[in-house]
Write an enzyme that holds these catalytic residues in place. Structure first.
Site, mmCIF file in Angstrom:
data_model
loop_
_atom_site.group_PDB
_atom_site.id
_atom_site.type_symbol
_atom_site.label_atom_id
_atom_site.label_comp_id
_atom_site.label_asym_id
_atom_site.label_seq_id
_atom_site.Cartn_x
_atom_site.Cartn_y
_atom_site.Cartn_z
ATOM 1 N N HIS A 41 0.840 -1.202 0.000
ATOM 2 C CA HIS A 41 0.000 0.000 0.000
ATOM 3 C C HIS A 41 0.875 1.252 0.000
ATOM 4 O O HIS A 41 1.069 1.897 1.032
ATOM 5 C CB HIS A 41 -0.923 -0.001 1.217
ATOM 6 C CG HIS A 41 -2.195 -0.745 0.997
ATOM 7 N ND1 HIS A 41 -2.909 -1.344 2.004
ATOM 8 C CD2 HIS A 41 -2.904 -0.992 -0.137
ATOM 9 C CE1 HIS A 41 -3.984 -1.928 1.509
ATOM 10 N NE2 HIS A 41 -3.991 -1.730 0.206
ATOM 11 N N CYS A 98 3.661 -11.974 2.870
ATOM 12 C CA CYS A 98 4.425 -11.890 4.113
ATOM 13 C C CYS A 98 4.355 -13.238 4.842
ATOM 14 O O CYS A 98 3.271 -13.810 4.983
ATOM 15 C CB CYS A 98 3.836 -10.787 4.994
ATOM 16 S SG CYS A 98 4.549 -10.747 6.656
ATOM 17 N N GLU A 128 -5.613 -8.051 3.199
ATOM 18 C CA GLU A 128 -5.072 -9.148 4.012
ATOM 19 C C GLU A 128 -6.205 -9.998 4.567
ATOM 20 O O GLU A 128 -6.141 -11.233 4.539
ATOM 21 C CB GLU A 128 -4.209 -8.606 5.154
ATOM 22 C CG GLU A 128 -3.623 -9.736 6.004
ATOM 23 C CD GLU A 128 -2.920 -9.254 7.255
ATOM 24 O OE1 GLU A 128 -3.106 -9.887 8.313
ATOM 25 O OE2 GLU A 128 -2.182 -8.243 7.180
ATOM 26 N N CYS A 194 1.610 -8.917 13.971
ATOM 27 C CA CYS A 194 3.054 -8.948 13.741
ATOM 28 C C CYS A 194 3.775 -8.211 14.867
ATOM 29 O O CYS A 194 3.346 -7.125 15.289
ATOM 30 C CB CYS A 194 3.342 -8.281 12.388
ATOM 31 S SG CYS A 194 5.084 -8.078 12.027
ATOM 32 N N ASN A 224 -1.812 -0.015 8.537
ATOM 33 C CA ASN A 224 -0.922 0.145 9.688
ATOM 34 C C ASN A 224 -0.540 1.602 9.907
ATOM 35 O O ASN A 224 -0.352 2.047 11.039
ATOM 36 C CB ASN A 224 0.315 -0.759 9.561
ATOM 37 C CG ASN A 224 1.315 -0.274 8.539
ATOM 38 O OD1 ASN A 224 2.205 0.510 8.848
ATOM 39 N ND2 ASN A 224 1.192 -0.756 7.306
#
Length: 281
Positions: A41, A98, A128, A194, A224
């Protein structure tokens, strides 16, 4: 002279760097390169890749129409059926998902096969989460807020597995888990946020508390980065969300004695450096 502090955790995380490097490595090979969805992104990165000939595939129909080339799966991951389409089309596959997201895919598939209902804490619209849903065998619920958790209602005999979008707010995840736990279900909770996300959020909160102004750098579509902005804004009223230096009013910062800077996991280092340097002048 004002004090300017750049967060140690600002910029590309491991998964994003791995994904971006994978695309640039494929470009060097000279074959036609496609990414299924934006690789990360960040508009600046996507623009640079497009200028280097990388094509963006947005839909399954577009993917099915391809007959040759290399398909790179985005860092956010994709549903299982996308892998099947790529394999059946005999296209070259480079999986840049990821590793922490791949772990979630494995967990939800195994837990669904064990007849557990999957609860994904995250944003249903985020790619995601869309990818994770595609490994749940249609036995899932997405909860984004505490209000969603309050209204969650399945028979008490339902066995549940709770996982999280890797980039969500850690405190929000804890709150939702607590609400679901009090309902009396047989629950397995797997915190799949994460570690880099948690560390980045913790540092942003600490830096924002100690700063007169806060600059958060990242793409407007970055989950994020939005969380970093929300966390920073809660601690520091003068928080500014920018994509690049041109979005920042440097004159406004002149009145502050201390400025903190952080950046999302998909923000390139050159953009962070440019903002950091400008703020120090």
């Amino acid at each position: 002279m004002k004090k300017v502090v750049l967060a140690d955790t600002a910029g590309f995380c491991f998964g994003v760097k791995r994904a971006v490097d994978a695309v640039y490595n494929e470009i060097k090979k000279g074959d036609k390169v496609y990414t299924y969805g934006p690789i990360i992104h960040n508009e600046e990165v996507i623009k640079d890749l497009e200028e280097k000939g990388v094509c963006l595939i947005h839909t399954e129909e577009e993917l099915k129409a391809l007959r040759e080339g290399t398909i790179i799966i985005r860092s956010h991951g994709v549903p299982e059926k996308i892998y099947d389409i790529i394999k059946n089309s005999n296209l070259n596959l480079v999986d840049a998902t990821c590793p922490f997201v791949l772990k979630i895919h494995k967990i939800v598939k195994e837990q669904t096969e064990d007849n557990r209902h999957i609860v994904i804490v995250g944003s249903k619209a985020h790619p995601e989460v869309q990818g994770i849903i595609g490994w749940c065998l249609n036995n899932y619920t997405v909860l984004e807020t505490k209000e969603d958790a309050e209204t969650f209602d399945l028979p008490l005999s339902t066995n549940i597995c709770i996982v999280a979008q890797t980039t969500i707010n850690y405190n929000n995840f804890q709150d939702i888990v607590e609400i679901i736990s009090e309902k009396g279900y047989d629950i397995i909770v797997i915190n799949t946020i994460c570690n880099a996300t948690k560390e980045r959020q913790t540092e942003a909160r600490k830096l924002a508390k100690a700063s007169d102004a806060m600059v958060v750098i990242g793409d407007m579509h970055s989950s994020n980065t939005q969380k970093l902005y929300d966390i920073s804004k809660a601690e520091c009223e003068n928080t500014y969300y920018i994509q690049t230096l041109k979005d920042l009013d440097l004159n406004r910062l002149k009145s502050f004695r201390s400025v903190g800077i952080t950046a999302g996991a998909s923000t390139p280092n050159n953009i962070i450096k440019e903002v950091h340097t400008a703020c120090q002048k």
